[in-house]
Design a protein around this motif. Structure first.
Motif, PDB file in Angstrom:
ATOM      1  N   LYS A   1      -7.327  24.652  39.064  1.00  0.00           N
ATOM      2  CA  LYS A   1      -6.966  25.821  38.270  1.00  0.00           C
ATOM      3  C   LYS A   1      -8.141  26.712  37.705  1.00  0.00           C
ATOM      4  O   LYS A   1      -7.849  27.991  37.279  1.00  0.00           O
ATOM      5  CB  LYS A   1      -5.930  25.290  36.546  1.00  0.00           C
ATOM      6  CG  LYS A   1      -4.470  24.650  37.177  1.00  0.00           C
ATOM      7  CD  LYS A   1      -3.436  24.614  36.009  1.00  0.00           C
ATOM      8  CE  LYS A   1      -4.373  22.987  35.361  1.00  0.00           C
ATOM      9  NZ  LYS A   1      -3.929  21.674  36.101  1.00  0.00           N
TER      10      LYS A   1
ATOM     11  N   VAL B   1     -11.297  26.322  48.214  1.00  0.00           N
ATOM     12  CA  VAL B   1     -11.439  26.507  49.884  1.00  0.00           C
ATOM     13  C   VAL B   1      -9.522  26.165  50.817  1.00  0.00           C
ATOM     14  O   VAL B   1      -9.081  24.770  49.594  1.00  0.00           O
ATOM     15  CB  VAL B   1     -12.279  24.916  50.078  1.00  0.00           C
ATOM     16  CG1 VAL B   1     -12.145  24.746  51.542  1.00  0.00           C
ATOM     17  CG2 VAL B   1     -14.040  25.882  49.866  1.00  0.00           C
TER      18      VAL B   1
ATOM     19  N   ARG C   1      -8.846  16.398  42.518  1.00  0.00           N
ATOM     20  CA  ARG C   1     -10.278  16.253  41.842  1.00  0.00           C
ATOM     21  C   ARG C   1     -10.541  14.337  42.242  1.00  0.00           C
ATOM     22  O   ARG C   1     -11.424  14.624  42.311  1.00  0.00           O
ATOM     23  CB  ARG C   1      -9.758  16.339  40.018  1.00  0.00           C
ATOM     24  CG  ARG C   1     -10.869  15.378  39.552  1.00  0.00           C
ATOM     25  CD  ARG C   1     -11.221  14.956  37.864  1.00  0.00           C
ATOM     26  NE  ARG C   1     -11.063  16.732  37.726  1.00  0.00           N
ATOM     27  CZ  ARG C   1      -9.876  17.915  36.634  1.00  0.00           C
ATOM     28  NH1 ARG C   1      -8.565  17.015  36.818  1.00  0.00           N
ATOM     29  NH2 ARG C   1      -9.996  19.171  36.315  1.00  0.00           N
TER      30      ARG C   1
ATOM     31  N   GLU D   1     -12.029  15.264  45.775  1.00  0.00           N
ATOM     32  CA  GLU D   1     -13.079  14.984  45.503  1.00  0.00           C
ATOM     33  C   GLU D   1     -14.393  14.093  44.984  1.00  0.00           C
ATOM     34  O   GLU D   1     -15.335  13.361  45.334  1.00  0.00           O
ATOM     35  CB  GLU D   1     -13.573  16.628  44.410  1.00  0.00           C
ATOM     36  CG  GLU D   1     -15.053  16.494  44.280  1.00  0.00           C
ATOM     37  CD  GLU D   1     -15.561  18.006  44.091  1.00  0.00           C
ATOM     38  OE1 GLU D   1     -14.367  18.510  43.354  1.00  0.00           O
ATOM     39  OE2 GLU D   1     -16.901  18.386  43.746  1.00  0.00           O
TER      40      GLU D   1
ATOM     41  N   GLY E   1      -6.266  18.663  38.542  1.00  0.00           N
ATOM     42  CA  GLY E   1      -7.156  18.341  39.318  1.00  0.00           C
ATOM     43  C   GLY E   1      -6.608  19.695  40.638  1.00  0.00           C
ATOM     44  O   GLY E   1      -6.861  19.705  41.301  1.00  0.00           O
TER      45      GLY E   1
END
Ligand SMILES: Nc1ncnc2c1ncn2[C@@H]1O[C@H](COP(=O)(O)OP(=O)(O)O)[C@@H](O)[C@H]1O
Ligand SMILES: [Mg+2]
Length: 487
Positions: free
Chosen positions: A198, A165, A382, A385, A195
């Protein structure tokens, strides 16, 4: 994330809006909040996510309209509807400046108000969806399993959340190139901080390639002995080394016809680099302890969170291997360089984790987005999130995510990191010596932040010895390494 919409109505004190209120909340099921000053309206919007504002003039001519004009700048995503006392209020340039969705004249026809509000919210939702949909990179398209009914039926719902996204131009470029690279057979090298996405990009490439029905296998090359890595990838014969109690196929042959993702490729030893180069050149696999040479056909995708080019320049990574690996080369930018991605990612993660936890979350408050958008995120997507997952876990069912659910660490870090966030280094002081030192301090501080205070990496990035780096840290009184790395 089925969100019930929130509408704020700014009205003159004493004017009766009760029946309009009832219509909007009962017939349309909007959450409706009446406020009687611009200040209250702004305070409300700072705390909760508001979708649309209806305003009339409260104290003076056109003050409602001017308030809407201000919102256009401060809260551009909020739809604006103006209720004018008289047609004269609609003359002049303010109406244009406020770029309102629609105006109504008094006396207000409630049915018309309801329709206008409904239509405005629909328009906004369509624009938002279009924006999000036009900027995502699906990992598993519907066409994938078209001749495999079973897997289609059993395909987990969670695959809805299998996508990249973004709305930033930088990520659009990366994903456009990835779409082009996917169906080719060339090896791919992906570089970017930890993070940044990749691995997700690797999955997107594999599942958009012609190899998608064959396996995608992953191997992290960090912290592995040569022997172990050799046997993981090339396989071994029973008895090849102590502990090799049976034959091992090896990842390359297990993934035959598919893709092998080698993560942290920068970490492999010089001798392993040679084996890998040979494999890339000849497609030949020789299991440890065997003298048979076997062939297999896999596409290699490698990733690194350290810039390989620099390692090549410093003689730490073979140039010929680097050139072999980068059939296509991708640089995934850190999240702090694309802050516009924070909002769609936050909404996406809120929906994803609410779904996973079986919770209903109405949305994310504007204040949260604002706070997050200022975050530094050394752990990149990461870290974002993880933060959103935590907020969803803490939020009550049927509520919005608000700053109350935010971690103190992030709220604090946001403030602390803000001044350092500027990428450009600006010297301080007057004398040359002072200016050079201030630049050195900034460069060292940023390299430390980038590497999450991992001193050996930072030292290596900066071409310093560990002792040299430690001296600089001491000299410039740098602090902040709390050691809680993100992954
Ligand atoms: N653009 C993105 N859209 C959705 N999720 C993302 C995106 N980028 C990263 N993520 C998520 O963030 C986490 C870290 O991404 P990952 O691909 O493992 O990063 P890396 O391999 O660069 O360390 C994963 O859970 C991944 O799904
Ligand atoms: Mg990774």
């Amino acid at each position: 994330m089925e969100a019930s919409k929130t509408v704020v109505i700014l009205v003159k004190p004493g004017v009766d809006w009760a029946s309009a209120h009832r219509l909007l909340s009962e017939k349309y099921a909007y959450r409706v909040l009446l406020v009687s000053s611009a200040k209250d309206a702004l305070a409300t919007m700072a705390n909760i996510h508001v979708d649309l504002v209806v305003a009339e003039d409260v104290e003076s001519d056109k003050d409602g309209l001017n308030f809407l004009a201000g919102l256009r700048v401060s809260n551009p995503d909020v739809m604006r509807v103006y209720v004018a006392d008289t047609p004269e209020c609609l003359s002049g340039t303010e109406l244009v400046q406020a770029a309102i969705y629609q105006f109504l004249l008094k006396p207000v026809n409630e049915a018309q108000l309801g329709l206008v509000v409904e239509r405005a919210l629909e328009t906004r939702e369509l624009a938002r969806r279009h924006r999000l949909l036009s900027r995502e990179f699906k990992i598993s398209g519907d066409t994938l399993d078209f001749n495999d009914r079973k897997s289609k039926i059993f395909r987990p719902e969670s695959q809805r959340f299998e996508k990249l996204v973004y709305i930033s131009e930088q990520m659009a470029e990366v994903c456009d190139l990835a779409r082009q690279a996917a169906p080719t057979e060339l090896p791919i090298l992906i570089q970017g901080e930890t993070g940044t996405g990749k691995e997700l990009l690797v999955r997107a490439i594999h599942y958009n390639s012609l190899r998608r029905t064959s396996p995608l296998m992953m191997q992290n090359c960090g912290g592995m002995s040569d022997e172990l890595l050799q046997s993981e990838l090339f396989g071994h014969k029973r008895g090849a080394f102590t502990g090799a109690i049976s034959d091992r196929l090896g990842l390359f042959r297990a993934a035959d016809g598919g893709t092998v993702f080698l993560d942290e490729i920068s970490e492999v030893s010089p001798s392993f680099q040679v084996s890998l180069l040979r494999f890339l050149q000849e497609g030949e696999v020789k299991p440890l302890g065997s003298d048979k040479v076997l062939h297999c056909n896999v596409r290699i995708v490698a990733a690194s969170n350290r810039p390989i080019k620099d390692l090549v320049a410093r003689g730490l990574f073979r140039q010929d291997l680097y050139y072999r690996l980068k059939g296509f080369e991708f640089m995934v930018p850190p999240l702090r360089d694309r802050p516009v991605d924070i909002e769609p990612l936050t909404e996406f993660f809120a929906a994803k984790h609410a779904d996973a936890m079986g919770k209903k979350i109405l949305g994310v408050s504007a204040k949260v987005i604002e706070k997050l958008a200022n975050g530094d995120f050394p752990g990149n997507v990461r870290e974002l999130e993880n933060e959103v997952r935590r907020m969803v876990a803490l939020a009550k069912d049927g509520e919005y995510l608000t700053t109350r659910n935010m971690s103190a660490a992030l709220l604090a870090a946001t403030q602390r990191a803000a001044p350092e966030q500027e990428r450009g280094y600006l010297p301080e002081g007057v004398t040359l010596k002072d200016q050079v030192e201030s630049l050195e301090r900034q460069i060292v501080a940023q390299a430390l932040m980038r590497n999450r205070w991992n001193q050996s990496r930072t030292a290596s990035d900066l071409g310093l010895s560990r002792v040299g780096l430690a001296n600089k840290i001491k000299r410039y009184a740098l602090a902040g390494g709390d050691g809680n790395a993100i992954d």
